[in-house]
Design an enzyme around this catalytic site. Sequence first.
Site, PDB file in Angstrom:
ATOM      1  N   LEU A 159       0.868  -1.174   0.000  1.00 30.91           N
ATOM      2  CA  LEU A 159       0.000   0.000   0.000  1.00 30.91           C
ATOM      3  C   LEU A 159       0.904   1.224   0.000  1.00 30.91           C
ATOM      4  O   LEU A 159       2.030   1.181   0.503  1.00 30.91           O
ATOM      5  CB  LEU A 159      -0.887   0.041   1.253  1.00 30.91           C
ATOM      6  CG  LEU A 159      -1.909  -1.079   1.450  1.00 30.91           C
ATOM      7  CD1 LEU A 159      -2.610  -0.894   2.794  1.00 30.91           C
ATOM      8  CD2 LEU A 159      -2.921  -1.120   0.322  1.00 30.91           C
ATOM      9  N   ASP A 160       0.391   2.335  -0.537  1.00 26.11           N
ATOM     10  CA  ASP A 160       1.124   3.587  -0.417  1.00 26.11           C
ATOM     11  C   ASP A 160       1.416   3.873   1.051  1.00 26.11           C
ATOM     12  O   ASP A 160       0.648   3.485   1.940  1.00 26.11           O
ATOM     13  CB  ASP A 160       0.296   4.749  -0.965  1.00 26.11           C
ATOM     14  CG  ASP A 160       0.254   4.790  -2.473  1.00 26.11           C
ATOM     15  OD1 ASP A 160       1.084   4.143  -3.115  1.00 26.11           O
ATOM     16  OD2 ASP A 160      -0.626   5.492  -3.000  1.00 26.11           O
ATOM     17  N   LYS A 161       2.473   4.595   1.298  1.00 25.83           N
ATOM     18  CA  LYS A 161       2.826   4.968   2.663  1.00 25.83           C
ATOM     19  C   LYS A 161       1.660   5.647   3.375  1.00 25.83           C
ATOM     20  O   LYS A 161       1.397   5.388   4.558  1.00 25.83           O
ATOM     21  CB  LYS A 161       4.045   5.901   2.641  1.00 25.83           C
ATOM     22  CG  LYS A 161       4.481   6.397   4.012  1.00 25.83           C
ATOM     23  CD  LYS A 161       5.716   7.277   3.896  1.00 25.83           C
ATOM     24  CE  LYS A 161       6.172   7.790   5.257  1.00 25.83           C
ATOM     25  NZ  LYS A 161       7.390   8.634   5.147  1.00 25.83           N
ATOM     26  N   ARG A 191      -5.831   6.030  -7.305  1.00 23.12           N
ATOM     27  CA  ARG A 191      -5.617   7.480  -7.350  1.00 23.12           C
ATOM     28  C   ARG A 191      -5.647   7.992  -8.793  1.00 23.12           C
ATOM     29  O   ARG A 191      -6.263   9.024  -9.094  1.00 23.12           O
ATOM     30  CB  ARG A 191      -4.287   7.816  -6.668  1.00 23.12           C
ATOM     31  CG  ARG A 191      -4.284   7.452  -5.180  1.00 23.12           C
ATOM     32  CD  ARG A 191      -2.881   7.428  -4.586  1.00 23.12           C
ATOM     33  NE  ARG A 191      -2.280   8.759  -4.577  1.00 23.12           N
ATOM     34  CZ  ARG A 191      -1.021   8.974  -4.192  1.00 23.12           C
ATOM     35  NH1 ARG A 191      -0.244   7.957  -3.820  1.00 23.12           N
ATOM     36  NH2 ARG A 191      -0.539  10.206  -4.195  1.00 23.12           N
TER      37      ARG A 191
END
Length: 337
Positions: free
Chosen positions: A152-154, A262
């Site tokens: 996952l993105d940070k 996104r």
Amino acid sequence: MSDDPLIEDFETDDDDAPVLEARLETGGARLDKALANIFPALSRARLHALLAEGVVTRDGLPVSGASSKALPGLYAVAMPPIVSATPQPEAIPLTVLFEDAHLIVIDKPSGMAVHPAPGSETGTLVNALLHHCATSLSGIGGVARPGIVHRLDKHTSGVMVAAKSDTAHAGLSALFAAHDIERTYIALTRGTPLPEKGRIMSNLGRSTGDRKKMAVLKFGGREAITDYEVDQVFGAPGKPGAPPMAARVSCTLHTGRTHQIRVHMASRGAPLLGDPVYGSGSPANPVKAAIAAAGLTRQALHAAILGFIHPVTGETLRFETPPPDDMKALEDNLAAL
């Protein structure tokens, strides 16, 4: 993205990847062979992976197909940064949803990177897992990312699974590669995607205008599929026919590309609230005030549901977590508009 075929997802915030450039004067050879000649530091296997990831361009346009014929031009390769340090165990609290001898499922908080990278060398999920699982953690991912099968993105919160045994690692990787995993995310968006329910199918790869960003591409990149549905809209439109100010959207992934949700939501005119990279344009003033009051300082995205068949026991597992406080507060504020 990764050259490790076992890792299908690559959600990362590495913004300082070096770019290699070299000019090919004469075309006609196989693309991978030609690139290996002008980039001698890269093996053909590595170039195959980079081409598949959509990070190779010729004169600014993405190229792919290792066996295709090379054309003359200026080639550029956006290289992922190399993490040389071996991560160390760190006593970081984890919210554990499930754990057995083979795997562990956690609810990752926003702000925690999955593995060490420039700017996030410590305090990552890998560091926490090395402490929590001690010697029981799959080594297939290598020293920098033991046990990691997806990312996952940070700044994206939510459910993740990591492998503790090599058998589980191989089995989970096969499930991700076959897209046989249930993954649903909750996103809060500026306006609403149109139509309000549908499937987005596109190729995603590095933007030709900004190599630090991903983009929907006409050529090259990798296939990305997202099903989405608007759950709730917020804020009465200011004039007849105008869209609502914001929305809560459920997004189900059928692939796991870098920044997929996104980019896809932005491509439908509804970027995620708080997204500093793809949130082009400005939300309405009431939405801005709602974001500030909620204390949201990241993209409003939460990995809410993760379901899969246990690769060793065959048990059906499904985990669901609510969005964390910042997203919950923002949703409450939006509902009051």
